[in-house]
Design a protein around this motif. Structure first.
Motif, PDB file in Angstrom:
ATOM      1  N   UNK A   1      22.751  89.326 -51.306  1.00 42.31           N
ATOM      2  CA  UNK A   1      21.775  88.461 -51.685  1.00 42.31           C
ATOM      3  C   UNK A   1      22.182  87.298 -51.650  1.00 42.31           C
TER       4      UNK A   1
ATOM      5  N   UNK B   1      20.493  83.709 -52.624  1.00 42.77           N
ATOM      6  CA  UNK B   1      19.979  83.612 -53.946  1.00 42.77           C
ATOM      7  C   UNK B   1      21.351  82.996 -54.869  1.00 42.77           C
ATOM      8  N   UNK B   2      22.541  83.470 -54.073  1.00 40.66           N
ATOM      9  CA  UNK B   2      23.657  82.916 -54.731  1.00 40.66           C
ATOM     10  C   UNK B   2      24.551  81.762 -54.250  1.00 40.66           C
TER      11      UNK B   2
ATOM     12  N   UNK C   1      24.343  78.780 -56.616  1.00 37.77           N
ATOM     13  CA  UNK C   1      25.113  78.759 -57.931  1.00 37.77           C
ATOM     14  C   UNK C   1      26.109  80.063 -57.842  1.00 37.77           C
TER      15      UNK C   1
ATOM     16  N   UNK D   1      15.014  97.435 -63.892  1.00 39.03           N
ATOM     17  CA  UNK D   1      14.624  96.744 -65.275  1.00 39.03           C
ATOM     18  C   UNK D   1      16.044  96.267 -65.770  1.00 39.03           C
ATOM     19  N   UNK D   2      15.973  95.101 -66.360  1.00 39.18           N
ATOM     20  CA  UNK D   2      17.435  94.706 -66.698  1.00 39.18           C
ATOM     21  C   UNK D   2      17.429  94.609 -68.069  1.00 39.18           C
ATOM     22  N   UNK D   3      18.248  95.181 -68.847  1.00 40.57           N
ATOM     23  CA  UNK D   3      18.441  95.002 -70.226  1.00 40.57           C
ATOM     24  C   UNK D   3      19.413  94.031 -70.456  1.00 40.57           C
TER      25      UNK D   3
ATOM     26  N   UNK E   1      20.664  84.874 -64.720  1.00 39.44           N
ATOM     27  CA  UNK E   1      20.868  83.733 -63.914  1.00 39.44           C
ATOM     28  C   UNK E   1      19.593  83.749 -62.746  1.00 39.44           C
ATOM     29  N   UNK E   2      19.413  82.346 -62.347  1.00 37.50           N
ATOM     30  CA  UNK E   2      18.580  82.304 -61.357  1.00 37.50           C
ATOM     31  C   UNK E   2      18.809  83.204 -60.183  1.00 37.50           C
ATOM     32  N   UNK E   3      20.126  83.087 -59.834  1.00 41.25           N
ATOM     33  CA  UNK E   3      20.516  83.944 -58.676  1.00 41.25           C
ATOM     34  C   UNK E   3      20.257  85.294 -58.843  1.00 41.25           C
ATOM     35  N   UNK E   4      20.522  85.867 -60.007  1.00 43.93           N
ATOM     36  CA  UNK E   4      20.317  87.445 -60.217  1.00 43.93           C
ATOM     37  C   UNK E   4      18.776  87.690 -60.191  1.00 43.93           C
TER      38      UNK E   4
ATOM     39  N   UNK F   1      16.514  85.813 -58.333  1.00 48.21           N
ATOM     40  CA  UNK F   1      16.187  85.881 -56.960  1.00 48.21           C
ATOM     41  C   UNK F   1      16.445  86.926 -56.211  1.00 48.21           C
ATOM     42  N   UNK F   2      17.759  87.434 -56.557  1.00 47.67           N
ATOM     43  CA  UNK F   2      17.978  88.611 -55.827  1.00 47.67           C
ATOM     44  C   UNK F   2      17.158  89.785 -56.259  1.00 47.67           C
ATOM     45  N   UNK F   3      16.730  89.995 -57.419  1.00 48.05           N
ATOM     46  CA  UNK F   3      15.997  91.217 -57.858  1.00 48.05           C
ATOM     47  C   UNK F   3      14.677  90.913 -57.212  1.00 48.05           C
TER      48      UNK F   3
ATOM     49  N   UNK G   1      13.836  89.494 -54.500  1.00 52.97           N
ATOM     50  CA  UNK G   1      13.659  89.484 -53.151  1.00 52.97           C
ATOM     51  C   UNK G   1      13.493  90.913 -52.600  1.00 52.97           C
TER      52      UNK G   1
END
Lengths: 240, 180
Positions: free
Chosen positions: A67, A70-71, A74, B161-163, B168-171, B173-175, B177
């Protein structure tokens, strides 16, 4: 079902905690039993610890690479302590490779090692089954039996409980058999056969398994693995 | 001297027994109908996200999850008193801005509209917020901790599902995608 539990006022993800407990307990048990096969328990501990560490790092690195768009903006967020940003397909091979390299370098990579690992792996599997139970995964078929559990609004077979029960027999069974004079590798194969057969029986109650020709894939695989492991025991014994 | 396991070829007979008994049980226990309840809506990965209707913070109109079918949806359960929820709000806002084809839907947990409006204004946030005043959707989704974030794909299936947080914005966006 309790995916989140409170420990000393902190919210903790129950599934990863159960898995961690299973891993630590399994590593402890295998390192303690290592002497029965004249192996160094300290090396097993090191392999488990550094293997897990390498696996986690590789799993995060793999996730970030996959990914990367996305990273890219940042990159520091790749260091966030989150269990969700992990890629198993890079983590498992890396962890196993590091653990394997440590035991190979110390001359422990032989069939007897797998016998010592069998009861520990059974404890790890208990941790994973406990995690499935706490997360409400592996839902069983609906039932009215008195030991049914309510998962997703319906009374169902408690499949992870069945698995825990099977492993509660397999783990101490392995530990006891380690004290007997068996050909190296035979115990690990027997444990694999027992677990595979247990899955054949237990998965007959599951409601979420992919099908092949109308039958559950995991049951079909379990039959093949069980029979293969038993036939390999025969070869081991003859070769010995 | 190793013990003889195969005195009378019993492992071969055991393997045959495993094939016969295991094969028979696999056949007998095969699902007779579509696996009961396996595809029912539920707040778990792989299941259809349970539908709900809640009033929107902005104007009180009903916000229905199924109205977003055909678009990826990020459902974020949050509250203003929850520190990690507050920290991840700008990341959710940015995700909404950077990915206009994705719906970021905040589901506020049992707070007054005035309180939530003030917080959104102070933080400069403008993504859609649904007010779960009675905790009805909280119970439907079995939310055990805040924040909890569900990633729903275009067909309405929960893919992750993220508990906990903060996300973060990156996380995010990765999910996301994997949802589009």
């Amino acid at each position: 079902m309790a995916p989140i539990i409170q420990v000393f006022g902190f919210s903790v993800q129950a599934g990863p905690l159960a898995t961690l407990v299973g891993f630590v307990a399994g590593l402890w048990l295998s390192s303690r039993l290592a002497a029965l096969r004249h192996l160094d328990g300290g090396v097993i501990n090191d392999a488990g610890f550094y293997g897990a560490l390498a696996g986690l790092i590789a799993a995060r690195a793999g996730y970030v690479v996959v990914y990367w768009p996305a990273y890219a903006t940042e990159p520091l967020s790749a260091l966030m302590p989150s269990l969700t940003a992990l890629l198993p397909w890079t983590g498992w091979p890396a962890g196993l490779a590091v653990a394997g390299w440590i035991v190979w370098r110390k001359g422990l990579l032989r069939a007897g090692l797998f016998d010592v690992l069998a009861p520990g792996v059974a404890l790890l599997a208990m941790g994973l089954a406990g995690a499935a139970l706490l997360n409400g995964e592996s839902p069983g078929q609906p039932t009215t039996l008195p030991w049914a559990v309510t998962i997703w609004g319906e009374s169902r077979h408690p499949v992870p409980v069945y698995e825990l029960a099977a492993l509660a027999v397999i783990a101490p069974g392995c530990a006891r058999l380690l004290r007997r004079d068996l050909p190296p590798g035979a115990l690990a194969l027997a444990a694999l056969a027992a677990y595979a057969f247990a899955r054949v029986v237990i998965d007959g109650f599951r409601a979420d398994v992919p099908l092949l020709a109308g039958m559950r894939v995991t049951q079909l695989a379990g039959v093949v693995v069980c029979a293969t492991a038993l036939l390999m025991i025969e070869r081991l014994t003859i070769d010995d | 001297m190793a013990a003889k396991l195969n005195g009378a070829g019993w492992t071969r007979r055991l393997a045959l027994l495993a094939i016969l008994a295991g094969g028979a049980w696999t056949w007998i226990s095969r699902p007779q109908a579509p696996q009961a309840g396996a595809d029912a809506p539920a707040a778990r990965v792989g299941a259809f996200a349970p539908d709900f209707t809640l009033p929107a913070l902005e104007d009180g109109r009903p916000l229905r999850l199924s109205d977003f079918r055909g678009r990826a949806v990020v459902i974020n359960f949050w509250a203003t008193w929850c520190p990690p929820c507050r920290v991840e709000m700008p990341a959710l806002q940015q995700a909404q801005r950077d990915m206009p084809d994705v719906v970021v839907l905040g589901v506020n947990q049992q707070e007054s509209a005035d309180n939530v409006s003030r917080f959104m204004r102070e933080q400069g946030l403008d993504f859609p917020i649904a007010l779960d005043t009675a905790g009805e959707v909280n119970r439907l989704y079995r939310v055990r901790a805040l924040p909890t974030t569900c990633f729903v794909d275009r067909s309405g299936v929960i893919r992750d599902i993220v508990y906990g947080g903060p996300l973060t914005r990156a996380l995010i966006e990765s999910k996301v995608s994997g949802l589009r």
